[in-house]
Design an enzyme around this catalytic site. Structure first.
Site, PDB file in Angstrom:
ATOM      1  N   ASP A  55      -8.528   0.152  -1.237  1.00  0.00           N
ATOM      2  CA  ASP A  55      -9.308   1.387  -1.375  1.00  0.00           C
ATOM      3  C   ASP A  55      -8.738   2.273  -2.479  1.00  0.00           C
ATOM      4  O   ASP A  55      -9.483   2.910  -3.228  1.00  0.00           O
ATOM      5  CB  ASP A  55      -9.338   2.167  -0.056  1.00  0.00           C
ATOM      6  CG  ASP A  55     -10.545   1.778   0.791  1.00  0.00           C
ATOM      7  OD1 ASP A  55     -11.114   0.693   0.546  1.00  0.00           O
ATOM      8  OD2 ASP A  55     -10.918   2.554   1.691  1.00  0.00           O
ATOM      9  N   ASP A 110      -5.665  -3.285   3.028  1.00  0.00           N
ATOM     10  CA  ASP A 110      -6.733  -2.347   3.390  1.00  0.00           C
ATOM     11  C   ASP A 110      -6.548  -1.051   2.599  1.00  0.00           C
ATOM     12  O   ASP A 110      -7.473  -0.523   1.969  1.00  0.00           O
ATOM     13  CB  ASP A 110      -6.642  -2.080   4.906  1.00  0.00           C
ATOM     14  CG  ASP A 110      -7.821  -1.306   5.442  1.00  0.00           C
ATOM     15  OD1 ASP A 110      -8.779  -1.090   4.677  1.00  0.00           O
ATOM     16  OD2 ASP A 110      -7.783  -0.907   6.620  1.00  0.00           O
ATOM     17  N   LYS A 137       7.159  -4.985   2.414  1.00  0.00           N
ATOM     18  CA  LYS A 137       8.111  -3.905   2.698  1.00  0.00           C
ATOM     19  C   LYS A 137       9.354  -4.621   3.240  1.00  0.00           C
ATOM     20  O   LYS A 137       9.790  -4.405   4.376  1.00  0.00           O
ATOM     21  CB  LYS A 137       7.458  -2.943   3.709  1.00  0.00           C
ATOM     22  CG  LYS A 137       8.189  -1.649   3.943  1.00  0.00           C
ATOM     23  CD  LYS A 137       8.116  -0.655   2.781  1.00  0.00           C
ATOM     24  CE  LYS A 137       8.927   0.580   3.120  1.00  0.00           C
ATOM     25  NZ  LYS A 137       9.296   1.388   1.952  1.00  0.00           N
ATOM     26  N   ASP A 160       5.117   0.911  -1.104  1.00  0.00           N
ATOM     27  CA  ASP A 160       5.104   2.327  -1.503  1.00  0.00           C
ATOM     28  C   ASP A 160       5.140   2.459  -3.023  1.00  0.00           C
ATOM     29  O   ASP A 160       4.429   3.276  -3.618  1.00  0.00           O
ATOM     30  CB  ASP A 160       6.252   3.105  -0.830  1.00  0.00           C
ATOM     31  CG  ASP A 160       7.565   2.344  -0.820  1.00  0.00           C
ATOM     32  OD1 ASP A 160       7.564   1.128  -1.113  1.00  0.00           O
ATOM     33  OD2 ASP A 160       8.613   2.961  -0.522  1.00  0.00           O
ATOM     34  N   TYR A 184      -3.269  -5.235  12.683  1.00  0.00           N
ATOM     35  CA  TYR A 184      -4.582  -4.931  13.262  1.00  0.00           C
ATOM     36  C   TYR A 184      -4.904  -5.842  14.443  1.00  0.00           C
ATOM     37  O   TYR A 184      -5.769  -5.531  15.257  1.00  0.00           O
ATOM     38  CB  TYR A 184      -5.697  -5.047  12.204  1.00  0.00           C
ATOM     39  CG  TYR A 184      -5.605  -4.000  11.094  1.00  0.00           C
ATOM     40  CD1 TYR A 184      -4.652  -2.983  11.148  1.00  0.00           C
ATOM     41  CD2 TYR A 184      -6.466  -4.017  10.018  1.00  0.00           C
ATOM     42  CE1 TYR A 184      -4.560  -2.043  10.142  1.00  0.00           C
ATOM     43  CE2 TYR A 184      -6.390  -3.070   9.008  1.00  0.00           C
ATOM     44  CZ  TYR A 184      -5.433  -2.089   9.073  1.00  0.00           C
ATOM     45  OH  TYR A 184      -5.341  -1.150   8.079  1.00  0.00           O
TER      46      TYR A 184
END
Ligand code: NAD
Length: 370
Positions: A258, A254, A198, A230, A147
């Site tokens: 959620d 992030d 990852k 994943d 980000y």
């Protein structure tokens, strides 16, 4: 219990903010009395309330108050229907929230997700996947990664196409400091940390895994494992009860926070903490509900104040180390839920043993349970 007076800035903001902050402050005062802790609470406007009071979403006096405070208890800001002509960078979501994040170097975001057994109906998962209830803490790095990494741009190519570039960057020290937050949080809980990366594809993932493993050696009481992001997304749906603390870089956190939040059934139950630097055993923090200003229910005594009340508990635990007082709030909330009291967002008409109540009554019941 403590001779210190804790300075707290209470910024209610817009929409349901003032209603839920009012109940959270009653709980904070009650816990102060019960445990003989001094809290000096000063309220100040922010968001549209700041624009109305002083022409700015984060008025100078409010920012000064925050600088003089030990922590910030925040409601929420933003009203989608207010003046669409005001430039984006002056709108509350940016001018207040992002400014505070930057000003106070808030680099760690903590999002606990708890689903008590009594609210099993609010969870989208089948009961057998919920075990004895879900209790996960997502620790997300907040200031690095994709980000913020440079270069970050969209460029025109000679062949008429465009190319967008985002850059994922982490340094060792950025990973170390968030890892310490994760391990310390795990020590206060069930002492298990799952680090998300990852590492099979990303250089960042390899470094993340190496650094977290190294930091973990200093926390022998915490069991560490690593999981690809994943797989973690899938495991959250299949077997969420295997998780205690999930440690994530910014973007993965992030998304996974959620996803995990959906397990709790309502935004009205979810608190959040953003932590900055620690000095003299105290951590500057910003504590707020995970949800927004809920304009659809504002001013109607319908909002669930529990997210805001649990954010008080997070403040006591993670800013001030007042764990007994924090536990007392968590327990009082649990008691009230077990007693069948429900605001509309967590109420199921088919549950005949539960009673639907408003914001004020919920706050008062939690104070009484303390
Ligand atoms: P929202 O979270 O305000 O509302 C989404 C849904 O959840 C609504 O149906 C609402 O009624 C419900 N809800 C949220 N909190 C609740 C509570 N405590 N009790 C019961 N129900 C609750 O999201 P939105 O509608 O997308 O956003 C409204 C405004 O809030 C926007 O201006 C947005 O930018 C702002 N916002 C602010 C923050 C923040 O201040 N940190 C966070 C998210 C959204």
């Amino acid at each position: 219990m403590s001779s210190k007076t804790y300075q707290i800035a209470a910024l209610a903001g817009d929409g349901i903010g003032p209603e839920v902050i009012r109940e959270a402050l009653s709980v904070l005062r009650a816990v102060g009395q019960k445990f003989h802790i001094q809290f000096n609470i000063t309220e100040a406007p922010v968001g549209w309330a700041g624009i109305d009071a002083a022409g700015k979403a984060l008025p100078d006096d409010t920012l000064d108050l925050c600088r003089r405070s030990d922590s910030i208890l925040f409601g929420s800001v933003g009203l989608p229907d207010r003046d669409p002509t005001i430039p984006k960078d002056q709108r509350p979501e940016r001018a207040a929230l992002l400014r505070i994040r930057k000003e106070f170097g808030l680099f760690a975001n903590l999002r606990p997700v708890q689903l008590p057994k009594a609210l099993a109906h609010a969870c989208p998962l089948r009961p057998e996947r919920q075990g004895d209830g879900i209790d996960i803490l997502v620790v997300r790095e907040l200031t690095g990664g994709m980000y913020f990494g440079q270069p970050k741009k969209t460029e025109d190519l000679r062949n008429g196409q465009q190319r967008a570039i985002d850059t994922m960057v982490y340094t060792t020290s950025e990973i170390e400091r968030i890892a310490h937050v994760g391990f310390k949080a795990a020590q206060l809980r069930r002492k298990k940390l799952t680090s998300i990366d990852k590492a099979n594809v990303l250089e960042n993932g390899i470094l993340w895994r190496e650094v977290v493993s190294r930091v973990g050696k200093g926390y022998a009481d915490v069991a560490l494992d690593h999981m690809f992001v994943d797989n973690a997304a899938m495991q959250l749906m299949l077997r969420p009860t295997q998780f205690d603390v999930l440690l994530c870089e910014n973007m993965f956190g992030d998304i996974l926070s959620d996803e995990a939040a959906a397990l709790a059934g309502s935004l009205g139950m979810l608190p959040s903490a953003s932590l900055g630097a620690t000095t003299a055993n105290q951590t500057f923090g910003f504590f707020e509900p995970a949800g927004g200003t809920a304009p659809d229910i504002a001013g109607k005594d319908l909002a669930n104040p529990i997210a805001q009340i649990l954010s008080v508990a997070l403040m006591l635990r993670y800013s001030f180390g007042l764990n007994t007082a924090a536990d007392a709030i968590d327990k009082a909330v649990g008691k009230v839920i077990d007693a069948g009291l429900r605001t509309g967002d967590i109420h199921s008409p088919s549950d005949t043993s539960a009673r639907r109540i408003g914001t004020r009554e919920m706050g008062a019941a939690i104070v009484a349970a303390l």
